[in-house]
Write a protein that holds these residues in place. Sequence first.
Motif, PDB file in Angstrom:
ATOM      1  N   LYS A   6       0.832  -1.207   0.000  1.00  0.00           N
ATOM      2  CA  LYS A   6       0.000   0.000   0.000  1.00  0.00           C
ATOM      3  C   LYS A   6       0.860   1.249   0.000  1.00  0.00           C
ATOM      4  O   LYS A   6       0.549   2.241  -0.668  1.00  0.00           O
ATOM      5  N   VAL A   9       2.145   1.791  -3.503  1.00  0.00           N
ATOM      6  CA  VAL A   9       1.073   2.329  -4.351  1.00  0.00           C
ATOM      7  C   VAL A   9       0.850   3.798  -4.052  1.00  0.00           C
ATOM      8  O   VAL A   9       0.787   4.635  -4.960  1.00  0.00           O
ATOM      9  N   ASP A 148      -0.139   1.150 -10.628  1.00  0.00           N
ATOM     10  CA  ASP A 148      -1.012   0.055 -11.079  1.00  0.00           C
ATOM     11  C   ASP A 148      -0.317  -1.299 -10.939  1.00  0.00           C
ATOM     12  O   ASP A 148      -0.946  -2.290 -10.536  1.00  0.00           O
ATOM     13  N   LEU A 151      -0.202  -2.351  -7.403  1.00  0.00           N
ATOM     14  CA  LEU A 151      -1.554  -2.758  -7.006  1.00  0.00           C
ATOM     15  C   LEU A 151      -1.857  -4.174  -7.490  1.00  0.00           C
ATOM     16  O   LEU A 151      -2.556  -4.941  -6.810  1.00  0.00           O
TER      17      LEU A 151
END
Length: 217
Positions: A6, A9, A148, A151
């Motif tokens: 996280k 990202v 992306d 993720l």
Amino acid sequence: MGIDRKDLVDSARSRSDIYGLLSTVFRREPSQDLIKRMRSDSLLGTFTGLGVELGERFYNDRESEVVEELAIEYARLFIGPGQHISAHESIFNEADGEMGGLWGVKTVEVKKFIQATGLEYGKNFTGLPDHISVELEFMQKLTEWEADKWLQEDRESAEQCQLVQHKFLEQHLLCWVNSFCDAVLDQAEIPFYRVMAELTKQYMEFERQSIATDTAA
């Protein structure tokens, strides 16, 4: 201990947001929508965290007045018809020991670099590939891709995207943007573009240090 996915990202998205904002600022005269966005609470918090002060008039004058004042300043700084700053890498970055001109060696290098990633220019794009707004937007797209890939838990692609970013920064943006920003700082008559130029310089230094840290890791 590895970095949380996280966090990776969020970091890539944050970088993308900053590159996107700076690209928009230097692309054309500010629109009323951009002024609204820059006055929003979210960006105000971001600016405060970065030590950015746009001045009371930017926040207190009517949006239409701010837009008109900045449009005049943008044209004077970057368009002309009088003496102005050409916001293109080929003007500031040496090629083979010589400063170039519009559609110089560096322009072609940037064009090929961007096309090699698979990105294409918009159908209505009529500018030059090495304009500062294009190079900053390119970094915006690369950092979007990186976010992306993190993720999707595609570490290999995310790290490859980072390498492309590092290469473009080292070969292009970091080689000339400081000189461009210094010219803006020297010639701007109102705070907005001086502040944006200083923010851009600070962010390029942050990116330079990040590359050094990643290389040493």
